[in-house]
Design an enzyme around this catalytic site. Sequence first.
Site, mmCIF file in Angstrom:
data_model
loop_
_atom_site.group_PDB
_atom_site.id
_atom_site.type_symbol
_atom_site.label_atom_id
_atom_site.label_comp_id
_atom_site.label_asym_id
_atom_site.label_seq_id
_atom_site.Cartn_x
_atom_site.Cartn_y
_atom_site.Cartn_z
ATOM 1 N N GLN A 47 0.814 -1.210 0.000
ATOM 2 C CA GLN A 47 0.000 0.000 0.000
ATOM 3 C C GLN A 47 0.853 1.268 0.000
ATOM 4 O O GLN A 47 0.643 2.187 -0.767
ATOM 5 C CB GLN A 47 -0.929 0.010 1.213
ATOM 6 C CG GLN A 47 -1.974 -1.080 1.212
ATOM 7 C CD GLN A 47 -2.834 -1.051 2.471
ATOM 8 O OE1 GLN A 47 -2.600 -0.282 3.389
ATOM 9 N NE2 GLN A 47 -3.826 -1.923 2.519
ATOM 10 N N GLU A 116 6.689 7.841 6.499
ATOM 11 C CA GLU A 116 6.283 6.664 7.255
ATOM 12 C C GLU A 116 7.203 6.494 8.464
ATOM 13 O O GLU A 116 8.194 7.212 8.622
ATOM 14 C CB GLU A 116 6.321 5.420 6.353
ATOM 15 C CG GLU A 116 5.358 5.529 5.173
ATOM 16 C CD GLU A 116 5.347 4.287 4.292
ATOM 17 O OE1 GLU A 116 6.229 3.433 4.459
ATOM 18 O OE2 GLU A 116 4.449 4.173 3.444
ATOM 19 N N ASP A 224 8.895 -20.356 -0.390
ATOM 20 C CA ASP A 224 9.334 -21.337 -1.383
ATOM 21 C C ASP A 224 10.794 -21.154 -1.801
ATOM 22 O O ASP A 224 11.574 -22.112 -1.817
ATOM 23 C CB ASP A 224 8.445 -21.264 -2.629
ATOM 24 C CG ASP A 224 6.976 -21.492 -2.308
ATOM 25 O OD1 ASP A 224 6.689 -22.121 -1.284
ATOM 26 O OD2 ASP A 224 6.122 -21.029 -3.083
ATOM 27 N N HIS A 245 3.957 -6.339 11.149
ATOM 28 C CA HIS A 245 3.400 -5.007 10.903
ATOM 29 C C HIS A 245 2.480 -4.653 12.066
ATOM 30 O O HIS A 245 1.659 -5.469 12.493
ATOM 31 C CB HIS A 245 2.616 -4.981 9.593
ATOM 32 C CG HIS A 245 2.372 -3.593 9.082
ATOM 33 N ND1 HIS A 245 1.480 -2.732 9.674
ATOM 34 C CD2 HIS A 245 2.929 -2.907 8.056
ATOM 35 C CE1 HIS A 245 1.491 -1.580 9.021
ATOM 36 N NE2 HIS A 245 2.364 -1.653 8.038
ATOM 37 N N ARG A 291 8.816 0.000 13.061
ATOM 38 C CA ARG A 291 7.746 -0.991 13.190
ATOM 39 C C ARG A 291 7.938 -1.953 14.360
ATOM 40 O O ARG A 291 6.981 -2.342 15.012
ATOM 41 C CB ARG A 291 7.622 -1.795 11.886
ATOM 42 C CG ARG A 291 7.029 -0.985 10.762
ATOM 43 C CD ARG A 291 7.011 -1.774 9.472
ATOM 44 N NE ARG A 291 6.355 -1.018 8.412
ATOM 45 C CZ ARG A 291 6.278 -1.414 7.162
ATOM 46 N NH1 ARG A 291 6.820 -2.569 6.802
ATOM 47 N NH2 ARG A 291 5.667 -0.688 6.251
ATOM 48 N N HIS A 352 4.546 -9.797 8.679
ATOM 49 C CA HIS A 352 4.489 -8.937 7.500
ATOM 50 C C HIS A 352 5.644 -9.128 6.525
ATOM 51 O O HIS A 352 5.440 -9.154 5.315
ATOM 52 C CB HIS A 352 4.445 -7.482 7.957
ATOM 53 C CG HIS A 352 4.320 -6.484 6.851
ATOM 54 N ND1 HIS A 352 3.258 -6.479 5.968
ATOM 55 C CD2 HIS A 352 5.120 -5.455 6.474
ATOM 56 C CE1 HIS A 352 3.397 -5.481 5.109
ATOM 57 N NE2 HIS A 352 4.528 -4.857 5.376
ATOM 58 N N GLU A 376 12.294 -10.192 -1.565
ATOM 59 C CA GLU A 376 12.155 -10.624 -0.173
ATOM 60 C C GLU A 376 12.786 -11.989 0.078
ATOM 61 O O GLU A 376 13.135 -12.323 1.208
ATOM 62 C CB GLU A 376 10.675 -10.641 0.212
ATOM 63 C CG GLU A 376 10.428 -10.764 1.699
ATOM 64 C CD GLU A 376 8.962 -10.614 2.076
ATOM 65 O OE1 GLU A 376 8.608 -10.893 3.242
ATOM 66 O OE2 GLU A 376 8.142 -10.212 1.203
ATOM 67 N N ARG A 387 13.518 -4.009 8.818
ATOM 68 C CA ARG A 387 13.389 -3.255 7.564
ATOM 69 C C ARG A 387 12.719 -1.914 7.797
ATOM 70 O O ARG A 387 11.676 -1.814 8.439
ATOM 71 C CB ARG A 387 12.567 -4.068 6.561
ATOM 72 C CG ARG A 387 12.269 -3.312 5.259
ATOM 73 C CD ARG A 387 11.494 -4.179 4.297
ATOM 74 N NE ARG A 387 10.147 -4.448 4.747
ATOM 75 C CZ ARG A 387 9.093 -3.677 4.494
ATOM 76 N NH1 ARG A 387 9.241 -2.542 3.818
ATOM 77 N NH2 ARG A 387 7.892 -4.020 4.910
#
Length: 534
Positions: A47, A116, A224, A245, A291, A352, A376, A387
Amino acid sequence: MPQLTFDTLIIGSGLAGLTLALNLAQNRKVGLITKRALLDGASGWAQGGIAATLSEEDSPEAHIHDTLVAGAGLCNEEVTRYVVENGPQAVQWLIEQGVPFTRDGGNGTGYHLTREGGHSVRRVIHAADATGKAVQLTLIERAHAHPNITVLEYHVAIDLITSAKLAGRIEPPCKKGNRCLGAYVLDSREGRVRTIAANNTVLATGGAGKVYLYTTNPDTATGDGIAMGWRAGCRIANMEFIQFHPTCLYHPHAKSFLISEAVRGEGGLLKLPDGTRFMPAHDERAELAPRDIVARAIDFEMKKRGLDCVYLDISHKPANFLKEHFPTIYQRCLEFGIDITKEPIPVVPAAHYTCGGVVTDWNGKTDLDNLYAIGETAHTGLHGANRLASNSLLECLVFGQAAARDIMQQTPEPLTALPQWDESRVTNADEEIVISHNWDELRRFMWSYVGIVRTTKRLQRAQHRINLLREEINEYYANFHVTNDLLELRNLVDTAGLIVQSAMLRHESRGLHYSKDYPDLLPEARDTVLKRGQ
């Protein structure tokens, strides 16, 4: 099924994979496989936006500083500088592709920049509150239209094919050391396994959020690439650092819906049910703390007071501002009876982002020749122990382009004919319920024992259960035809094992890893690096 061949095989269709594909396709034949449809990965769910030094009030030094502070001493400073300094041109490349970033003439860039948590200035370029979707739709359209890119949707990678595994079975034999030759891939719609050969194979499968019961990640995030890289012999680093998050919408029917970091960046306040703010008591940066700090504060308040959730309130902002800047969040919350212009949003922390992964160099190269990892899935050294918000899409862009440059310098070689997938000794599964039960058990004990706050005893309990599950799953894998669910469960268990093993080796609390048994910070910051056989 006949063997497929490509110059480069890319496993995963998020921003990292698409960036690489489009940068290679000018003179390389690219195969791009994805477990579901192209838009179903985590990139499309992002987002907030992309952090980059674009305005005159910002600087690379400030962005580097903010990244290093958030990373709690574990970021590779040289890699961080490399990513930050390449950020503006990477964003410019997206603009040239046609990504419709939100416009604003007030800061000299022509684009609206938001701030942020953990950022000292406004530097996050975005497309309203659905940046990932806007970026992915733009690049997907270009990928579909490119004649040198073959897109294989609903194809699930089973395992990498390496020369060590095929020693004595291929002609001519590999003259080099162990290297990646391609992958076995399940066409999940036909239920048949394809053999894909490639000069280079790239793991771009995203993270592992689905190893936890509560996550903001899509169902495809099952670790994976990390698990396949580990089984192929690659080193894995810093898997204990799972970012939770702070603000996932708390509602029984709102599966995995994230409330963007930008809501706090634009003035959203975290409150208890009685309307009292609590973040100033936990950190002087309050709601704009990184975070890990905000997630732990929420976890602390919920456990201390027996709460199901806390509340994120931005209703004091003008309604038109909220509808313009957060249209997706506004509409989604409204569907659940929550009007964010008039009332606070119930939120809880959720898994997250996976900060660790397959160890790579600056070009995305892994320990295995001809194998790359980007996005990632990779551990580049950028994120350290936590992060910084909106650095993830930036990393996808920069390393997607770097891997493309490295691959373009190589001369493609004739490809080896590889053995077909052998299903001669397996049968159809007798009871699929085993998979769903194991999946549920894994995610629940990982949430309970390996979550935001950890103890050695909890980690030992999780490790014991993982060992039991792995035995059961490996037996199932050896005796029955592979399915999408089985492959994802196998990867989740391997990834969970790496998370727990890494967490048990870190005898301190740093960044996203907080242990009650080791609450202090060690004087020297070191990566946790795992290698098979150690």
